[in-house]
Enzyme design. Structure first.
Site, short mmCIF file in Angstrom:
data_model
loop_
_atom_site.label_atom_id
_atom_site.label_comp_id
_atom_site.label_asym_id
_atom_site.label_seq_id
_atom_site.Cartn_x
_atom_site.Cartn_y
_atom_site.Cartn_z
N SER A 1 88.49 50.33 -11.29
CA SER A 1 88.74 49.96 -12.70
C SER A 1 88.28 48.57 -13.09
O SER A 1 88.30 48.25 -14.28
CB SER A 1 90.23 50.08 -13.01
OG SER A 1 90.54 51.42 -13.26
N LYS B 1 85.73 48.51 -15.76
CA LYS B 1 86.04 48.78 -17.18
C LYS B 1 85.72 47.57 -18.07
O LYS B 1 85.37 47.73 -19.24
CB LYS B 1 87.52 49.18 -17.33
CG LYS B 1 87.82 50.58 -16.74
CD LYS B 1 89.29 50.93 -16.83
CE LYS B 1 89.60 52.41 -16.58
NZ LYS B 1 89.77 52.81 -15.20
N TYR C 1 97.06 47.14 -15.96
CA TYR C 1 97.74 48.39 -16.31
C TYR C 1 99.10 48.10 -16.93
O TYR C 1 99.23 47.12 -17.66
CB TYR C 1 97.90 49.28 -15.06
CG TYR C 1 96.65 49.45 -14.24
CD1 TYR C 1 95.51 50.02 -14.78
CD2 TYR C 1 96.61 49.05 -12.92
CE1 TYR C 1 94.37 50.20 -14.02
CE2 TYR C 1 95.46 49.23 -12.15
CZ TYR C 1 94.35 49.80 -12.71
OH TYR C 1 93.24 49.97 -11.97
N1 GLN Z 1 88.51 56.06 -9.99
C1 GLN Z 1 89.83 55.81 -10.48
C2 GLN Z 1 90.15 56.79 -11.58
O1 GLN Z 1 89.29 57.12 -12.36
C3 GLN Z 1 89.88 54.41 -11.01
C4 GLN Z 1 91.14 54.09 -11.68
C5 GLN Z 1 91.64 52.72 -11.39
O2 GLN Z 1 91.07 51.88 -10.68
N2 GLN Z 1 92.80 52.51 -11.92
O3 GLN Z 1 91.28 57.22 -11.69
#
Ligand code: GLN
Length: 315
Positions: free
Chosen positions: A65, A68, A245
């Site tokens: 993530s 992102k 998160y």
């Molecule tokens: N590959 C993970 C997903 O798509 C990445 C999510 C994450 O790092 N929170 O769920």
């Protein structure tokens, strides 16, 4: 106040390592198993380009993530803030990063923010390139430029694992198609999302990405602005409110600078005007944040007075 040095960072690593017992290694990722629990590395690059490291700082993990924020920067460049935030919200969520119910219960059809999976898939649909090879190529070039590391690559095995384990992300994407939140080709948006999750980086790379954000969009070692400051401001605000998160509020209080984590145990920290921080500690908590890495970030903030909201500044 503690002085930043390799010795100091060694001590922080030792103090933070015990927190790994509270986490779990994400064994869905290739080559991730219990032996990684004790790995912990940190790299810090200051705006004066001084570089400090400790622990397993050259151990590479998939970005997951942390990708992102790179995708968000590219989409902002390509379509501008107004268009991007027509597709995705700006609000933090108390739900998990891959929550399905959050998508349906929100009053709007948009995903909450670009840091949850649904939001990032929507962001991936706003990266220009004509086809996915070109889109990913642009992503990788941007990432290589901003980290000043031309060797960065996607790991094919991790990409295949993302596809194989992607049922949840597919559900989110198809749900967004049904509500009209995702108007481009769903499989292409998903495929780009899977690819960007699979690029491998080490603490030094994560720190350089953090420094890029902390230093006005100028890549380490360079002097060219790769992205305008108003887009960086947006990305850093979103990191601060949603980057960790549904623990982002806690990190805003305890760390007090923009951070983004990934389920590989990676964290990018950007202390505006001061430094970029890269952390890797693969044991993660239930919300998806590195347990030892998170403890380390909070300790750094306290010891080095990195909290942007600190009150000790004399006016
Ligand atoms: N590959 C993970 C997903 O798509 C990445 C999510 C994450 O790092 N929170 O769920």
């Amino acid at each position: 106040m503690n002085q930043l040095s390799n010795e100091y960072l060694n001590k922080v690593i030792e103090d933070s390592k015990p927190y790994a017992v509270n986490g779990r290694v994400n064994t869905e990722l290739p080559n991730f198993d219990e032996t990684l629990r004790d790995k912990l590395g940190v790299s810090i690059i200051t705006s004066e380009q001084n570089h400090y490291t400790a622990g397993d700082s050259s151990h590479k993990v998939p970005m997951q993530s942390t990708s992102k924020i790179i995708a968000l920067m590219l989409a902002l460049q390509d379509f501008g803030k107004e268009r991007v935030f027509q597709a995705v919200g700006m609000e933090p969520t108390g739900e998990m990063f891959n929550s399905i119910s959050a998508l349906e219960s929100h009053d709007d059809i948009k995903p909450f923010n670009p840091m949850v999976n649904a939001g990032a898939i929507a962001v991936c649909s706003l990266i220009k390139g004509g086809n996915n090879d070109n889109r990913f190529e642009r992503y990788l070039h941007f990432l290589r430029d901003l980290t000043n590391n031309p060797t960065l690559e996607m790991d094919e095995k991790v990409y295949q694992a993302e596809i194989a384990n992607g049922a949840r992300n597919r559900s989110l994407a198809y749900f967004m198609q049904s509500t009209g939140a995702l108007i481009t080709d769903v499989e292409e948006a998903l495929d780009l999302y899977f690819r960007i999750n699979a690029v491998m980086m080490c603490c030094d790379d994560f720190a350089r990405a953090g420094l890029f954000l902390a230093r006005g969009g100028i890549a380490p070692g360079g002097d060219e602005k790769l992205i305008p400051p108003h887009h960086l401001r947006t990305v850093k605000a979103i990191m601060m409110t949603s980057g960790m998160y549904n623990s982002s509020g806690q990190y805003a209080v305890e760390a007090g600078f923009p951070c983004k984590s990934g389920v590989s145990g990676s964290i990018i920290g950007a202390v505006p005007g001061r430094m970029g921080i890269g952390v890797v500690g693969p044991a993660i908590d239930k919300k998806g944040n590195s347990t030892a890495g998170g403890a380390l970030i909070k300790k750094l903030s306290k010891d080095l007075k990195l909290n942007m909201f600190r009150t000790e500044i004399k006016y």
